[in-house]
Motif scaffolding. Sequence first.
Motif, short mmCIF file in Angstrom:
data_model
loop_
_atom_site.label_atom_id
_atom_site.label_comp_id
_atom_site.label_asym_id
_atom_site.label_seq_id
_atom_site.Cartn_x
_atom_site.Cartn_y
_atom_site.Cartn_z
N GLU A 92 0.83 -1.21 0.00
CA GLU A 92 0.00 0.00 0.00
C GLU A 92 0.87 1.26 0.00
O GLU A 92 0.57 2.23 -0.70
N SER A 93 1.96 1.26 0.76
CA SER A 93 2.88 2.40 0.75
C SER A 93 3.58 2.53 -0.60
O SER A 93 3.80 3.64 -1.09
N LEU A 94 3.93 1.39 -1.21
CA LEU A 94 4.56 1.44 -2.52
C LEU A 94 3.61 2.03 -3.56
O LEU A 94 4.02 2.83 -4.42
N ARG A 95 2.33 1.67 -3.49
CA ARG A 95 1.36 2.24 -4.43
C ARG A 95 1.25 3.76 -4.25
O ARG A 95 1.12 4.51 -5.22
N ALA A 96 1.30 4.21 -2.99
CA ALA A 96 1.23 5.65 -2.73
C ALA A 96 2.46 6.36 -3.29
O ALA A 96 2.36 7.47 -3.84
N LEU A 97 3.63 5.75 -3.15
CA LEU A 97 4.86 6.35 -3.69
C LEU A 97 4.81 6.42 -5.22
O LEU A 97 5.22 7.41 -5.82
N LEU B 43 6.22 14.39 -6.50
CA LEU B 43 6.92 14.35 -5.22
C LEU B 43 8.16 13.46 -5.31
O LEU B 43 9.13 13.65 -4.58
N ILE B 44 8.12 12.51 -6.25
CA ILE B 44 9.20 11.55 -6.43
C ILE B 44 9.52 11.45 -7.91
O ILE B 44 8.60 11.39 -8.74
N ASP B 45 10.80 11.44 -8.25
CA ASP B 45 11.12 11.28 -9.68
C ASP B 45 11.93 10.02 -9.96
O ASP B 45 12.18 9.68 -11.11
N SER C 39 -2.67 0.11 6.75
CA SER C 39 -1.81 0.28 5.57
C SER C 39 -2.13 1.57 4.83
O SER C 39 -1.24 2.27 4.35
N LYS C 40 -3.42 1.89 4.73
CA LYS C 40 -3.83 3.13 4.05
C LYS C 40 -3.45 4.35 4.89
O LYS C 40 -2.97 5.37 4.36
N LEU C 41 -3.64 4.24 6.21
CA LEU C 41 -3.24 5.34 7.10
C LEU C 41 -1.73 5.57 7.01
O LEU C 41 -1.28 6.72 6.88
N GLY C 42 -0.96 4.49 7.04
CA GLY C 42 0.49 4.61 6.96
C GLY C 42 0.97 5.19 5.65
O GLY C 42 1.90 6.01 5.62
N ALA C 43 0.34 4.79 4.54
CA ALA C 43 0.72 5.32 3.23
C ALA C 43 0.46 6.82 3.15
O ALA C 43 1.30 7.59 2.64
N ASN C 44 -0.67 7.26 3.67
CA ASN C 44 -0.98 8.70 3.66
C ASN C 44 -0.01 9.48 4.55
O ASN C 44 0.42 10.59 4.19
#
Length: 380
Positions: free
Chosen positions: A46-51, A62-64, A195-200
């Motif tokens: 979930e964090s990887l999807r947010a990145l 935010l990331i390149d 997982s969603k809270l952590g990704a945000n």
Amino acid sequence: MRRRLLRAWREGAAATARRGLAELGAPRGKPPWRVLFFGTDDFAAESLRALEAARCRGEEPLIDRLEVVTLPSPLPKGLPVKNCAQQFQLPTHDWPDTGPSGQFDVGVVASFGRLLSEDLILQFPYGVLNVHPSYLPRWRGPAPIVHAVLHGDTVTGVTIMQIMPKRFDVGPVIKQERYAVPSQCTAKELEAILSKLGANMLISVLKNLPESLKNKREQPNEGITFAPKVTIAMSCIKWEEQTPEQILQLQRAIGATLPLQTLWMGNTVKLLDFVEVHNICSFADQLLNEHGIVPGSVLYHKSSQTLVVRCKEGWVGVKTVILKKKLTAADFYNGYLHPWFQQNSKMLHEDCRFHTLKLTIVKKTERKGNGSAQYKTKSA
């Protein structure tokens, strides 16, 4: 004309030099960041999807640059993070390979399960962030969500912390948020929420990374608890020691991945679909007074089609049993309980029971310092 050509050449040379410095890992003072992500499971994915979403965010990403480090998996379907990285066509490295050295601004870890060396951490100008699914310092370790559910926590949370070498989950806190655990929530359900809270939270920290790091604080010394790795031995119900509430919490904590186990007449049995049985306790207690019922004794409540099992300080209900194949409570009664009572009508109910399954550890040969183990079963 000559001056304009010279100025253009100088500007081009400067831009080339800046690109060269970037390739060599020169730190940036603001986004977009170059991120190396370490992770394995659904929580980390979930964090990887947010990145990845932040990398593809229009004119001001935010990331390149985003690359992924994960663990080799013997499973045919692979680990969720690796599958996610392949879906996004991100460069992926199998640990201990971590890709090109010194070319990232910050590392991000989520459910990785490996200690990062000091040399590796120092390659990142902004260090390495960890998305940890607990309100640290409560539940340091590899299974914080499971232990929060197992111990009946009403409040948990997510912590973004900075990784320190040599020890897990002890670094300074960058951001924390609490979350009230819903009643009857399973570990899988709680994992999806956190997982969603952590990704945000991770994206929020990266938006103001230098400022966030300036405001980090050390973890308190009070309230430290540990969340050790889940083992198959945890799935063995201890009828003499565990109350109905504890058994139900154990089911919600690990039942989705490790069905709870017991012994029936020398055979290992898996129990599914546990329920509370407050409304039929009087029926069971009446039999308790009439017969020699002990922890593990099994009765069948026909009107609710539920197996009722005696445990410490009460009863717990079971709707499904796996004994060679999946059986409903009615199937188990008709195939096993009822025939036993017909053949042993004069025997006490204490002989018709589930026994606590105990697993003895048989160590296998260690390889490269990583020991592994197998389990053998015996009844209590």
